[in-house]
Design a protein around this motif. Sequence first.
Motif, PDB file in Angstrom:
ATOM      1  N   GLU A 185       0.830  -1.207   0.000  1.00 31.58           N
ATOM      2  CA  GLU A 185       0.000   0.000   0.000  1.00 31.58           C
ATOM      3  C   GLU A 185       0.867   1.261   0.000  1.00 31.58           C
ATOM      4  OE1 GLU A 185      -3.532   2.108   2.652  1.00 31.58           O
ATOM      5  OE2 GLU A 185      -2.548   0.294   3.376  1.00 31.58           O
ATOM      6  N   ALA A 188       2.411   1.753  -3.402  1.00 29.11           N
ATOM      7  CA  ALA A 188       1.418   2.225  -4.371  1.00 29.11           C
ATOM      8  C   ALA A 188       1.166   3.717  -4.197  1.00 29.11           C
ATOM      9  CB  ALA A 188       0.123   1.440  -4.218  1.00 29.11           C
ATOM     10  N   SER A 191       4.178   5.619  -5.515  1.00 26.45           N
ATOM     11  CA  SER A 191       4.178   5.567  -6.975  1.00 26.45           C
ATOM     12  C   SER A 191       3.163   6.530  -7.565  1.00 26.45           C
ATOM     13  CB  SER A 191       3.880   4.139  -7.431  1.00 26.45           C
ATOM     14  OG  SER A 191       3.808   4.086  -8.817  1.00 26.45           O
ATOM     15  N   SER A 192       1.958   6.570  -6.965  1.00 27.58           N
ATOM     16  CA  SER A 192       0.930   7.478  -7.518  1.00 27.58           C
ATOM     17  C   SER A 192       1.322   8.939  -7.310  1.00 27.58           C
ATOM     18  CB  SER A 192      -0.426   7.188  -6.873  1.00 27.58           C
ATOM     19  OG  SER A 192      -0.392   7.470  -5.485  1.00 27.58           O
TER      20      SER A 192
END
Length: 200
Positions: A185, A188, A191-192
């Motif tokens: 999580e 992610a 990365s976003s």
Amino acid sequence: MYELSQRVNPKEVIVGWYSTGSNLNTYSALIQNFYSQETAPHPAIHVAVNTGTVEGEEAGVKAYTGSPIGVYPKPENAVFVPIPVDLRFNDAERSGLDLLTSPPATLPINDLSKLESSLQNVLAMLDRVLSYVRAVLAGEKKGDAAVGRYLLETFGAGTEELERGGFTSSLQDTLMLSYLANLVEAQAQVSSRLALVTAS
């Protein structure tokens, strides 16, 4: 995660860290430096697990120790020295490792077929053991003391684990899954956010 693990197994200590892939870089040296402080006076061990997902690379496990280099060593400057690895596992873990090391073409399609394949392997092993025990009891086959001791130890350990409810191993598995879920999580989210920064 370490603090939670210490509640279950207070005798366990940190010996190093692990990563997936085979790349060693500046970030690896920084992480190695951090864990070297945790494992002092012993050197930290870095275990690199190559999952074989990159084309041209084989799955496998390698281990390294690291040491700083230079007259005035900096944490980001280190040399990684390979050390021998002996991969050991219990028979109960064999089906999972066989599944991981199988070529992609022979991998089951979904989780249900993976479970079915594993259960079939376990049933086949139990059938072999049961047929051997029945043959020995019927006098058709001479019993081997070493095999008898092994079966007694194996099923005795299983009975003790069942009596304890398997709480310790179950809790360790739960802690590991929770840690990995949080890690995925966090990656992610990073990365976003990086995608937003590079887009603007």
